[in-house]
Design a protein around this motif. Structure first.
Motif, PDB file in Angstrom:
ATOM      1  N   UNK A   1      37.027 -39.418  33.373  1.00  0.00           N
ATOM      2  CA  UNK A   1      38.073 -38.812  34.202  1.00  0.00           C
ATOM      3  C   UNK A   1      38.370 -37.370  33.801  1.00  0.00           C
ATOM      4  N   UNK A   2      38.472 -37.114  32.499  1.00  0.00           N
ATOM      5  CA  UNK A   2      38.929 -35.805  32.015  1.00  0.00           C
ATOM      6  C   UNK A   2      37.809 -34.935  31.447  1.00  0.00           C
ATOM      7  N   UNK A   3      36.925 -35.539  30.665  1.00  0.00           N
ATOM      8  CA  UNK A   3      35.914 -34.763  29.965  1.00  0.00           C
ATOM      9  C   UNK A   3      34.721 -34.419  30.858  1.00  0.00           C
ATOM     10  N   UNK A   4      34.226 -35.390  31.616  1.00  0.00           N
ATOM     11  CA  UNK A   4      33.019 -35.158  32.416  1.00  0.00           C
ATOM     12  C   UNK A   4      33.178 -33.998  33.403  1.00  0.00           C
ATOM     13  N   UNK A   5      34.309 -33.860  34.109  1.00  0.00           N
ATOM     14  CA  UNK A   5      34.434 -32.690  34.991  1.00  0.00           C
ATOM     15  C   UNK A   5      34.351 -31.363  34.235  1.00  0.00           C
ATOM     16  N   UNK A   6      34.898 -31.303  33.023  1.00  0.00           N
ATOM     17  CA  UNK A   6      34.790 -30.093  32.207  1.00  0.00           C
ATOM     18  C   UNK A   6      33.335 -29.827  31.831  1.00  0.00           C
ATOM     19  N   UNK A   7      32.620 -30.894  31.481  1.00  0.00           N
ATOM     20  CA  UNK A   7      31.210 -30.770  31.141  1.00  0.00           C
ATOM     21  C   UNK A   7      30.410 -30.254  32.335  1.00  0.00           C
ATOM     22  N   UNK A   8      30.635 -30.815  33.503  1.00  0.00           N
ATOM     23  CA  UNK A   8      29.893 -30.395  34.686  1.00  0.00           C
ATOM     24  C   UNK A   8      30.143 -28.929  35.009  1.00  0.00           C
ATOM     25  N   UNK A   9      31.390 -28.496  34.868  1.00  0.00           N
ATOM     26  CA  UNK A   9      31.705 -27.091  35.132  1.00  0.00           C
ATOM     27  C   UNK A   9      31.009 -26.170  34.137  1.00  0.00           C
ATOM     28  N   UNK A  10      30.980 -26.583  32.866  1.00  0.00           N
ATOM     29  CA  UNK A  10      30.320 -25.782  31.829  1.00  0.00           C
ATOM     30  C   UNK A  10      28.819 -25.709  32.078  1.00  0.00           C
ATOM     31  N   UNK A  11      28.207 -26.837  32.416  1.00  0.00           N
ATOM     32  CA  UNK A  11      26.769 -26.871  32.700  1.00  0.00           C
ATOM     33  C   UNK A  11      26.453 -25.983  33.901  1.00  0.00           C
ATOM     34  N   UNK A  12      27.241 -26.082  34.939  1.00  0.00           N
ATOM     35  CA  UNK A  12      27.004 -25.276  36.139  1.00  0.00           C
ATOM     36  C   UNK A  12      27.048 -23.793  35.812  1.00  0.00           C
ATOM     37  N   UNK A  13      28.026 -23.387  35.012  1.00  0.00           N
ATOM     38  CA  UNK A  13      28.161 -21.982  34.627  1.00  0.00           C
ATOM     39  C   UNK A  13      26.966 -21.511  33.806  1.00  0.00           C
ATOM     40  N   UNK A  14      26.576 -22.307  32.813  1.00  0.00           N
ATOM     41  CA  UNK A  14      25.469 -21.904  31.946  1.00  0.00           C
ATOM     42  C   UNK A  14      24.155 -21.818  32.702  1.00  0.00           C
ATOM     43  N   UNK A  15      23.913 -22.760  33.598  1.00  0.00           N
ATOM     44  CA  UNK A  15      22.667 -22.728  34.374  1.00  0.00           C
ATOM     45  C   UNK A  15      22.661 -21.538  35.330  1.00  0.00           C
ATOM     46  N   UNK A  16      23.809 -21.219  35.899  1.00  0.00           N
ATOM     47  CA  UNK A  16      23.889 -20.076  36.809  1.00  0.00           C
ATOM     48  C   UNK A  16      23.627 -18.765  36.082  1.00  0.00           C
ATOM     49  N   UNK A  17      23.974 -18.716  34.799  1.00  0.00           N
ATOM     50  CA  UNK A  17      23.791 -17.496  34.015  1.00  0.00           C
ATOM     51  C   UNK A  17      22.401 -17.386  33.397  1.00  0.00           C
ATOM     52  N   UNK A  18      21.637 -18.457  33.410  1.00  0.00           N
ATOM     53  CA  UNK A  18      20.354 -18.487  32.705  1.00  0.00           C
ATOM     54  C   UNK A  18      19.202 -18.144  33.633  1.00  0.00           C
ATOM     55  N   UNK A  19      18.021 -17.984  33.042  1.00  0.00           N
ATOM     56  CA  UNK A  19      16.831 -17.646  33.821  1.00  0.00           C
ATOM     57  C   UNK A  19      16.341 -18.808  34.659  1.00  0.00           C
ATOM     58  N   UNK A  20      16.911 -19.994  34.466  1.00  0.00           N
ATOM     59  CA  UNK A  20      16.461 -21.160  35.233  1.00  0.00           C
ATOM     60  C   UNK A  20      17.300 -21.380  36.477  1.00  0.00           C
ATOM     61  N   UNK A  21      18.237 -20.451  36.790  1.00  0.00           N
ATOM     62  CA  UNK A  21      19.206 -20.743  37.844  1.00  0.00           C
ATOM     63  C   UNK A  21      18.572 -20.967  39.199  1.00  0.00           C
ATOM     64  N   UNK A  22      17.397 -20.376  39.473  1.00  0.00           N
ATOM     65  CA  UNK A  22      16.781 -20.564  40.783  1.00  0.00           C
ATOM     66  C   UNK A  22      16.377 -22.003  41.030  1.00  0.00           C
ATOM     67  N   UNK A  23      16.121 -22.744  39.938  1.00  0.00           N
ATOM     68  CA  UNK A  23      15.708 -24.135  40.071  1.00  0.00           C
ATOM     69  C   UNK A  23      16.819 -25.122  39.756  1.00  0.00           C
ATOM     70  N   UNK A  24      18.022 -24.630  39.548  1.00  0.00           N
ATOM     71  CA  UNK A  24      19.114 -25.498  39.122  1.00  0.00           C
ATOM     72  C   UNK A  24      19.880 -26.014  40.337  1.00  0.00           C
ATOM     73  N   UNK A  25      19.332 -27.056  40.964  1.00  0.00           N
ATOM     74  CA  UNK A  25      19.990 -27.643  42.113  1.00  0.00           C
ATOM     75  C   UNK A  25      20.970 -28.691  41.643  1.00  0.00           C
ATOM     76  N   UNK A  26      22.249 -28.406  41.755  1.00  0.00           N
ATOM     77  CA  UNK A  26      23.269 -29.292  41.238  1.00  0.00           C
ATOM     78  C   UNK A  26      23.556 -30.409  42.211  1.00  0.00           C
ATOM     79  N   UNK A  27      23.953 -31.562  41.663  1.00  0.00           N
ATOM     80  CA  UNK A  27      24.313 -32.691  42.495  1.00  0.00           C
ATOM     81  C   UNK A  27      25.611 -32.425  43.238  1.00  0.00           C
ATOM     82  N   UNK A  28      26.554 -31.736  42.587  1.00  0.00           N
ATOM     83  CA  UNK A  28      27.884 -31.556  43.179  1.00  0.00           C
ATOM     84  C   UNK A  28      28.225 -30.065  43.203  1.00  0.00           C
TER      85      UNK A  28
END
Length: 208
Positions: free
Chosen positions: A181-208
């Motif tokens: 409920x509390x931790x996973x949404x924070x994790x997903x937001x952090x992962x989304x940010x890091x992938x968007x900032x990295x060289x892999x962002x073109x292939x980072x198709x997020x589920x949500x």
């Protein structure tokens, strides 16, 4: 030593083979560009057979927690995946055996040294949590995995201690609903940010 050379040596390692019921098959995924490290326990029997990390129901739940599809998860430029033991250690009455103790001293520091872009380490399960949190000088010790995970904000945003996503932990998740409920949404937001900032962002198709 380059990361490519080190990965070749890891995959060729046979140090623990006499003690492995199915022989040695080190499973590891890494790139110098990866911003996120998934540090698990050790491969299970199914992963040993396929050679693909988290290629099982545990992986399905982990990808759901992360909010990523398989293509992103298995993109080595997005995620480095390095368990505490690279080979399947066998199974006992209560589940898989612990990671072989020889593995981390042989390879772990060398591998981390070759991953300069890491911004987040997901320490999954007791053995990964104990090792990775021991590298942080400011960490306060807690007696149980539940206590450690409950105090996740003390290590955030660099390291996140997590329970194993195995179906064996369904009861733990039911007893600790705050995790999803509390931790996973924070994790997903952090992962989304890091992938968007990295060289892999073109292939980072997020589920949500």
């Amino acid at each position: 030593m380059s990361l490519g050379h080190l990965l070749q040596r890891i995959r060729a390692c046979r140090e623990c083979e006499p003690d492995l019921p199915c022989g040695a098959r080190p499973v590891v995924q890494a790139s110098v560009s990866a911003p996120i490290l998934i540090a698990g326990q050790a491969p299970g029997r199914r992963v040993h057979a396929s050679g693909l990390p988290f290629d099982d129901p545990s992986g399905d739940r982990l990808r759901s927690w992360l909010g990523v599809e398989r293509a992103t998860f298995y993109n080595e430029r997005c995620f480095a995946i390095a368990p505490m033991g690279f080979c399947y250690p066998g199974t006992g009455k209560s589940g898989d055996f612990p990671p072989r103790p020889e593995c981390a001293p042989l390879w772990r520091q060398q591998l981390l040294h070759e991953l300069p872009k890491l911004r987040l380490t997901l320490a999954i399960g007791k053995y990964a949590i104990d090792w990775h949190l021991s590298q942080l000088n400011h960490v306060r010790g807690y007696k149980t995995l539940t206590e450690t995970v409950a105090h996740w904000q003390e290590y955030w945003p660099d390291v996140l201690p997590m329970p194993h996503p195995s179906p064996r932990n369904n009861l733990w998740l039911k007893r600790n609903p705050w995790f999803e409920r509390d931790l996973v949404p924070m994790l997903q937001a952090r992962v989304k940010t890091l992938l968007a900032q990295s060289v892999c962002h073109d292939n980072a198709f997020l589920l949500k």
